[in-house]
Each structure stands twice: as C-alpha cells, then as structure tokens.
Design a protein around this motif. Sequence first.
Motif, PDB file in Angstrom:
ATOM      1  N   VAL A  50       0.848  -1.196   0.000  1.00 21.75           N
ATOM      2  CA  VAL A  50       0.000   0.000   0.000  1.00 21.75           C
ATOM      3  C   VAL A  50       0.884   1.247   0.000  1.00 21.75           C
ATOM      4  N   SER A  51       1.962   1.224   0.776  1.00 24.80           N
ATOM      5  CA  SER A  51       2.893   2.365   0.804  1.00 24.80           C
ATOM      6  C   SER A  51       3.540   2.580  -0.559  1.00 24.80           C
ATOM      7  N   GLU A  52       3.890   1.498  -1.233  1.00 23.08           N
ATOM      8  CA  GLU A  52       4.465   1.625  -2.571  1.00 23.08           C
ATOM      9  C   GLU A  52       3.442   2.208  -3.544  1.00 23.08           C
ATOM     10  N   ALA A  53       2.179   1.808  -3.410  1.00 25.26           N
ATOM     11  CA  ALA A  53       1.119   2.374  -4.250  1.00 25.26           C
ATOM     12  C   ALA A  53       0.963   3.870  -3.980  1.00 25.26           C
ATOM     13  N   LEU A  54       1.028   4.249  -2.712  1.00 27.10           N
ATOM     14  CA  LEU A  54       0.938   5.660  -2.352  1.00 27.10           C
ATOM     15  C   LEU A  54       2.080   6.456  -2.977  1.00 27.10           C
ATOM     16  N   GLU A  55       3.272   5.897  -2.981  1.00 30.41           N
ATOM     17  CA  GLU A  55       4.417   6.572  -3.615  1.00 30.41           C
ATOM     18  C   GLU A  55       4.183   6.763  -5.106  1.00 30.41           C
ATOM     19  N   ASN A  59       4.032  10.327  -7.010  1.00 29.92           N
ATOM     20  CA  ASN A  59       4.909  10.587  -8.150  1.00 29.92           C
ATOM     21  C   ASN A  59       4.163  10.657  -9.481  1.00 29.92           C
ATOM     22  N   GLY A  60       2.843  10.538  -9.433  1.00 32.59           N
ATOM     23  CA  GLY A  60       2.043  10.634 -10.651  1.00 32.59           C
ATOM     24  C   GLY A  60       2.123   9.423 -11.556  1.00 32.59           C
ATOM     25  N   ASN A  61       2.515   8.272 -10.999  1.00 34.34           N
ATOM     26  CA  ASN A  61       2.660   7.043 -11.794  1.00 34.34           C
ATOM     27  C   ASN A  61       1.354   6.250 -11.807  1.00 34.34           C
ATOM     28  N   GLU A  74       5.453  -1.848 -13.564  1.00 31.77           N
ATOM     29  CA  GLU A  74       5.576  -0.802 -12.555  1.00 31.77           C
ATOM     30  C   GLU A  74       4.358   0.111 -12.612  1.00 31.77           C
ATOM     31  N   GLY A  75       4.294   1.026 -11.669  1.00 28.74           N
ATOM     32  CA  GLY A  75       3.201   1.982 -11.611  1.00 28.74           C
ATOM     33  C   GLY A  75       2.090   1.522 -10.687  1.00 28.74           C
ATOM     34  N   LEU A  76       1.108   2.377 -10.508  1.00 27.05           N
ATOM     35  CA  LEU A  76       0.006   2.105  -9.583  1.00 27.05           C
ATOM     36  C   LEU A  76      -0.712   0.789  -9.876  1.00 27.05           C
TER      37      LEU A  76
END
Length: 121
Positions: A50-55, A59-61, A74-76
Amino acid sequence: MRDWTIADWTRAIAQNNLDKGWRDEGIRGGTERHLARNVAAQLALITSEVSEALEDVRNGNFAPSTNPQNGKPEGLPSELADIIIRTLDLADMLGIDMARALEEKHSYNLGRAHRHGGKLL
C-alpha cells in the motif's frame, strides 16, 4: 487467465509463492502467538505494498509501465496487483474463502446508509 475466478487466482498465487520459497504451509502451526506473529508479518507486507502504491500516486505514476531493464511491471496498477496478490495469499494461508468473504461484505455494504451515516472520509 482473464476468466479466472478468485479461487483460481488464489490457488495460482499460493502455488507460485510456495514454489518460489516465499511461504510454506506452516503459518497455522504452533501456538496462537505464533499464528498472530505470522499474520502480523503478512499484514505488514500488505501495508508495504500500500505504501508503494501511495508513492506511485505521489509521483504521478498512475499508468502501467514496464521497467526497460528487466521487464518488471511498474506503476500504480502493478502495486494494486501486489496488494491483491499478498491478500489472497494470506487468505489462502488461513483457509479463508475470499470469494465468499467478498460476497458477504458487499451484500452487507449494499444495505448501509449513504456514507455510512455521515462519515466524512
């Protein structure tokens, strides 16, 4: 694979994680304290996804992309998939039927008040 059920995905994910050494069948063995620690560790891993998704959001990914060096998605969308993968694996470890759990929870939510009675978020 697009027509797979939740149960199909759960079985495939569990088998891959067993094959790759990411889990064993021992999560339910031992004491209740041992079980709680194992489940807590798995929930922490879900939280890290979840933290990686938030990042990615920060970052607009939002769009899916692929790392050109190794082909890794990669990306959301990829991080959301990781959240589901880890969740289904934990459910399998605990013998939880996620299709049934989703159906029960969604049925309950259908009868709830708008915004659950006025919650802001």
